[in-house]
Enzyme design. Sequence first.
Site, short mmCIF file in Angstrom:
data_model
loop_
_atom_site.label_atom_id
_atom_site.label_comp_id
_atom_site.label_asym_id
_atom_site.label_seq_id
_atom_site.Cartn_x
_atom_site.Cartn_y
_atom_site.Cartn_z
N GLU A 1 72.04 -9.46 15.15
CA GLU A 1 70.71 -8.98 16.88
C GLU A 1 72.00 -9.42 17.91
OE1 GLU A 1 68.94 -13.42 17.09
OE2 GLU A 1 67.82 -12.77 15.54
N GLU B 163 66.14 -12.69 8.55
CA GLU B 163 65.47 -13.99 8.92
C GLU B 163 64.10 -13.79 9.39
OE1 GLU B 163 67.87 -15.44 12.56
OE2 GLU B 163 69.72 -14.87 11.43
C1 GBH Z 1 67.45 -16.18 15.77
O1 GBH Z 1 67.77 -15.41 16.39
C2 GBH Z 1 69.75 -16.47 15.40
O2 GBH Z 1 69.95 -15.31 14.74
C3 GBH Z 1 69.68 -17.62 14.48
O3 GBH Z 1 70.87 -18.01 14.84
C4 GBH Z 1 68.66 -18.81 15.24
O4 GBH Z 1 69.07 -20.35 14.58
C5 GBH Z 1 67.34 -18.17 15.14
O5 GBH Z 1 66.84 -17.39 15.38
C6 GBH Z 1 66.36 -19.13 15.44
O6 GBH Z 1 66.28 -19.17 16.95
O7 GBH Z 1 62.28 -16.08 23.11
O8 GBH Z 1 60.27 -16.41 24.22
O9 GBH Z 1 61.39 -14.85 24.22
C7 GBH Z 1 66.44 -15.72 16.72
C8 GBH Z 1 66.41 -14.99 18.66
C9 GBH Z 1 64.14 -15.26 19.12
C10 GBH Z 1 65.15 -14.49 20.55
C11 GBH Z 1 62.62 -15.06 19.23
C12 GBH Z 1 64.01 -13.59 20.73
C13 GBH Z 1 61.88 -14.48 21.17
C14 GBH Z 1 60.91 -15.67 21.31
N1 GBH Z 1 65.75 -14.65 18.89
N2 GBH Z 1 62.86 -14.81 20.79
S1 GBH Z 1 61.16 -15.68 23.45
#
Ligand code: GBH
Length: 437
Positions: free
Chosen positions: A172, A347
């Site tokens: 990511e 994921e």
């Molecule tokens: C992942 O990131 C990670 O790789 C992992 O380490 C982590 O534990 C897991 O997700 C759970 O969080 O933020 O409201 O705009 C995911 C990160 C999540 C970023 C969704 C963008 C969009 C919704 N992403 N997010 S918001």
Amino acid sequence: AQRADILTRADFPAHFIFGVATSAYQIEGAVHEGGRGESIWDTFCREPGRIKDHTSGEVACDHYHCLESDLDLIKSLGVDAYRFSVAWPRIQPSGTGEANEAGLAFYERLVDGLTQRGIEPHLTLYHWDLPQALQDVGGWTNRQTAFHFAEYARIVTERLGNKVRSIATLNEPWCSSILSYQIGEHAPGWHNTGAALSAAHHLMLGHGLAMREMRRLNPSATLGIVLNLGPAYPATPADEPAARIADGTFNRWFLDPIFRGEYPQDIWAHYGAYAPETEPGDLEIIRAPLDFLGVNYYTRSYVAKGGDKPSGAEYTDMGWEVYPDGLRDLLVRLESDYTLPPIYITENGAAYPDVLGQDEAVHDAERVAYFDGHLRAVLAASRAGVDVRGYFAWSLMDNFEWAFGYTKRFGLVYVDYATQQRVLKDSAKWYQALATS
Ligand code: GBH
């Protein structure tokens, strides 16, 4: 809710793999052991106000010490594969120079332990724990970090390249650039758009340089990258331009350089003076051919002027909308817009406020429904011709959820942090039934 017709392996393409995923800083703990150096997350967690419950990954799930029993736990789920990350500061405590033998030995034990149990190891090189010494000279805003990353990739590949099923360079890059250097929610917690776009460029350059280095060393390795992607839906026709920008900054800013060797022009113009400095040849390096694309999907973005929410939507404990169709739409769109290698869902998962009951069980029906719905979305995409080869549930167990500390639980397995006891939630049993069907 979960459908009446139960999913089984027979619904999926032949050789489709079911796995579980974690990352180093979120589970390992033992931050002062085995010669590990400091990472930007150790520093960040000490800064007041950064982590909701004022915790850190100092102990986390103590996985570093529970390695053998955690391997047995993974085995007990009946899954085919395990995705984990290597902590760069365990391998090079200050980000450059000599490899630290104790660090390499730990991951070699992990990989060998998986293989002995018949589980495929899928390794990620960078899941956000940059050595602090590199942050002290600018972190990912420093172009040199990309070259240091390629050197780190070389060290890991020399030792483990022949023992793992796949290697992903970055997890990511949107998170390790925009979320970290612009939004400031993740380490190092900056609020600087120009720095964030420079970090994003250097992350992608580091990815390309690492690809080149690993290919040279190990031509038969299976190599790729993991991107967090999510489609943006405009609420009304008037929201379409904003949705294009949301899609462009989140998805295309990373997809286009990697799969087309160019930045998306509309977003380059949108960023204006903040657009990154690049050098001739950078995009050729970044577009290195990949053996797989890892897709992390959690939710969609719903773009509405007044900030309205979609009607009738359900949300997880993160406040993220549950929207399985977004995963199908995303995969179908990726396949039509790009020439892609095979895809793995690296994921997908959900946080819910789980409680360990008197019956020593965790009844997380919502999480079961979440997995069930998203696996059906994967199937729909697969039937529409998308080459999806596997699915990794996030996460094996509850862990350190970054800025949310231990307040959010994403695990299939419940962790009682006071005792480090692991308890299979109902979702783990459900996933086990699927994996062993
Ligand atoms: C992942 O990131 C990670 O790789 C992992 O380490 C982590 O534990 C897991 O997700 C759970 O969080 O933020 O409201 O705009 C995911 C990160 C999540 C970023 C969704 C963008 C969009 C919704 N992403 N997010 S918001």
